[in-house]
Design a protein around this motif. Structure first.
Motif, PDB file in Angstrom:
ATOM      1  N   THR A 154       0.820  -1.216   0.000  1.00 51.07           N
ATOM      2  CA  THR A 154       0.000   0.000   0.000  1.00 51.07           C
ATOM      3  C   THR A 154       0.852   1.262   0.000  1.00 51.07           C
ATOM      4  OG1 THR A 154      -0.198  -0.038   2.420  1.00 51.07           O
ATOM      5  CG2 THR A 154      -1.938  -1.126   1.149  1.00 51.07           C
ATOM      6  N   ASP A 155       2.150   1.116  -0.082  1.00 44.68           N
ATOM      7  CA  ASP A 155       3.035   2.276  -0.208  1.00 44.68           C
ATOM      8  C   ASP A 155       2.657   3.067  -1.457  1.00 44.68           C
ATOM      9  OD1 ASP A 155       5.858   1.096   1.423  1.00 44.68           O
ATOM     10  OD2 ASP A 155       4.311  -0.281   0.738  1.00 44.68           O
ATOM     11  N   GLY A 180       6.557  -0.261   3.696  1.00 46.28           N
ATOM     12  CA  GLY A 180       5.652  -0.254   4.828  1.00 46.28           C
ATOM     13  C   GLY A 180       4.848   1.026   4.825  1.00 46.28           C
ATOM     14  N   ALA A 181       3.563   0.915   5.113  1.00 45.28           N
ATOM     15  CA  ALA A 181       2.700   2.089   5.195  1.00 45.28           C
ATOM     16  C   ALA A 181       1.598   1.866   6.221  1.00 45.28           C
ATOM     17  CB  ALA A 181       2.088   2.405   3.823  1.00 45.28           C
ATOM     18  N   GLY A 182       1.230   0.609   6.424  1.00 41.56           N
ATOM     19  CA  GLY A 182       0.220   0.259   7.413  1.00 41.56           C
ATOM     20  C   GLY A 182       0.643  -0.988   8.154  1.00 41.56           C
ATOM     21  N   MET A 183      -0.060  -1.334   9.236  1.00 40.37           N
ATOM     22  CA  MET A 183       0.349  -2.368  10.168  1.00 40.37           C
ATOM     23  C   MET A 183       1.774  -2.090  10.623  1.00 40.37           C
ATOM     24  SD  MET A 183       0.031  -6.550   9.975  1.00 40.37           S
ATOM     25  CE  MET A 183      -1.739  -6.582   9.829  1.00 40.37           C
ATOM     26  N   ILE A 184       1.966  -0.863  11.101  1.00 43.43           N
ATOM     27  CA  ILE A 184       3.300  -0.420  11.489  1.00 43.43           C
ATOM     28  C   ILE A 184       3.362  -0.084  12.972  1.00 43.43           C
ATOM     29  CG2 ILE A 184       5.103   1.309  11.142  1.00 43.43           C
ATOM     30  CD1 ILE A 184       4.848  -0.523   8.783  1.00 43.43           C
ATOM     31  N   ARG A 185       3.805  -0.994  13.769  1.00 46.87           N
ATOM     32  CA  ARG A 185       4.479  -0.735  15.032  1.00 46.87           C
ATOM     33  C   ARG A 185       5.477  -1.862  15.141  1.00 46.87           C
ATOM     34  NH1 ARG A 185       3.133  -0.857  21.520  1.00 46.87           N
ATOM     35  NH2 ARG A 185       5.124   0.076  22.082  1.00 46.87           N
ATOM     36  N   GLY A 276       2.796   6.800   5.537  1.00 47.56           N
ATOM     37  CA  GLY A 276       1.792   6.039   6.270  1.00 47.56           C
ATOM     38  C   GLY A 276       0.439   6.123   5.592  1.00 47.56           C
ATOM     39  N   GLU A 277      -0.322   5.057   5.698  1.00 48.25           N
ATOM     40  CA  GLU A 277      -1.614   4.991   5.001  1.00 48.25           C
ATOM     41  C   GLU A 277      -2.502   6.176   5.375  1.00 48.25           C
ATOM     42  OE1 GLU A 277      -1.875   0.140   4.469  1.00 48.25           O
ATOM     43  OE2 GLU A 277      -2.897   1.101   6.146  1.00 48.25           O
ATOM     44  N   ASN A 401      -7.894   0.544   4.661  1.00 45.91           N
ATOM     45  CA  ASN A 401      -7.902  -0.724   5.390  1.00 45.91           C
ATOM     46  C   ASN A 401      -9.262  -1.416   5.338  1.00 45.91           C
ATOM     47  OD1 ASN A 401      -5.204  -1.256   6.838  1.00 45.91           O
ATOM     48  ND2 ASN A 401      -5.516   0.941   7.002  1.00 45.91           N
ATOM     49  N   ALA A 402     -10.316  -0.649   5.129  1.00 42.59           N
ATOM     50  CA  ALA A 402     -11.621  -1.282   4.937  1.00 42.59           C
ATOM     51  C   ALA A 402     -11.702  -2.010   3.603  1.00 42.59           C
ATOM     52  CB  ALA A 402     -12.725  -0.231   5.031  1.00 42.59           C
TER      53      ALA A 402
END
Length: 406
Positions: A154-155, A180-185, A276-277, A401-402
């Motif tokens: 999703t970058d 990486g753009a989401g599900m990031i920690r 980030g998303e 994300n939906a």
């Protein structure tokens, strides 16, 4: 949208590394989704991986292969995470390693597999195996940009960084890419990150440096507080710069390398946050005046993870009481709220636990308007500090994300 993300840099050849990129059609047609890194014999390779107990099949195999033999190839696919796939996921990941090893003439343990994408769906292993010959044929020393594109999900943009430095008449390069753009920690590294240098370094020393630097870079970023099942960060030292192999962190060249390596890793980590998303803000959260660094770290992350703070950031709303509320629930032992100070982008917002007597609403509006925001909390307790980087939460984040699987 990406917040202040620079163009992909011009990365020079790093001797001992070749990259092949191709289309396997794993999730979408006409998309670069398979990346192959070829490493020279004798290269030192170190890795750190997700601490998520539901780690992906390729993560488990990477950890095993790294511990058994010298790595020669990194095989990366997007479009499918091969996580939550049970025994068949391990078998499929090993099949891709076997297929590559057979074609290039190395032991299967010399292949490290990586996957990213949708969790819980079977890996389309035959598509990867069928595309491996094209990736091998595409191997080149200057495929960095294509590799940056090839590992994206999703970058919105490829992410790369490079530093070149000289030491005693010899030139060295450190360069890498990340996605990486989401599900990031991350809780170790990023979703996928690969950093290479032509320096000669003992593998144990490289691993020690990598673990330390991820705690100053990838382990200090968060977009949505979700730790991925597939987080992997690999560091490679090819040794082709022909320096005497480094074995100690105290050697002058090691210290110069660490400085350049840290800059590259932090730039790659920041790029993930900037992309980030749905992000419209790049946010630095700094906590100072703590008795213990862990108090500064957890307070900074609590602020960075707060949906109320992140939505206020998106709206450029100076609802600074939300920040103080987070500080109060962060679990800092013996916190004296009457000593807490808050600054946003240089404006004093709160002093001694309450609204600063010099604060005006227009100051808050000016502080929150830019797309880069620095939040600084002083706990007024000690001398320890820490810093994390995050984003706001926008309508677009929810939409992405939906609709992720469609």
């Amino acid at each position: 949208m990406a917040v202040g993300l620079h163009d992909f840099p011009l990365i020079p050849e790093i001797k001992g590394v070749r990259i092949g990129v191709t289309e396997a059609g794993i999730k979408k047609a006409n998309k670069k989704d398979l990346v192959l890194f070829e490493l020279c014999e004798g290269a030192s390779v170190a890795g750190v991986f997700t601490q998520n107990a539901f780690c992906a099949a390729p993560v488990r195999i990477c950890q095993k292969h790294l511990s058994t033999t010298n790595s020669r190839y990194l095989l990366v696919n997007t479009g499918n995470a091969n996580a939550g796939t049970g025994k068949s996921g391990l078998e499929n990941a090993l099949k891709t390693c076997d297929a590559l090893a057979l074609q290039v003439g190395v032991d299967v343990d010399a292949v490290l597999p990586f996957s990213t994408g949708v969790i819980g769906e079977p890996l389309q292993v035959n598509k990867i195996i069928d595309a491996i010959p094209a990736a091998i044929a595409n191997l080149s020393a200057d495929n960095w940009n294509a590799a940056g594109v090839g590992i994206m999900t999703t970058d919105t943009l490829p992410k790369g960084s490079v530093r070149t430095f000289e030491f005693e008449g010899r030139t060295y390069t450190v360069a890498g890419i990340s996605k990486g753009a989401g599900m990031i920690r991350p809780n170790m590294a990023t979703m996928l990150g690969y950093v290479f240098s032509d320096i000669s370094m003992d593998e144990d020393l490289l691993h020690s440096i990598l673990k330390d630097v991820v705690n100053k870079s990838f382990n200090r970023i968060t977009v949505d507080s979700d730790t991925s099942t597939n987080d992997s960060c690999i560091a490679v030292a090819t040794g082709m710069a022909s320096n005497v192999k480094l074995t100690s962190i105290n050697e002058p060249l090691t210290q110069v390398f660490i400085s350049a390596f840290t800059e590259v890793m932090q730039e790659l980590a920041h790029a993930i946050v900037r992309d980030g998303e749905g992000a419209t803000k790049f946010v630095t959260v700094e906590v100072v005046g703590a008795v213990e660094q862990q108090d500064a770290t957890k307070t900074a992350f609590e602020i960075a993870h707060s949906p109320l703070v992140k939505t206020a950031l998106f709206a450029s709303d100076p609802n600074w009481g939300r920040i103080l509320a987070v500080v109060g629930r962060a679990g800092v032992e013996n916190l004296d709220v009457d000593k807490v100070q808050l600054h946003i982008n240089g404006f004093e917002i709160a002093r001694d636990g309450g609204r600063s007597p010099d604060y005006l609403e227009e100051h808050g509006q000016k502080a929150m308007a830019p797309d880069e925001i620095h939040i600084c909390i002083d706990l007024g307790m000690g001398k320890e500090s820490d810093m994390v980087w995050t984003t706001d939460f926008s309508h677009e984040y929810v939409t992405i994300n939906a609709e992720y699987r469609t």
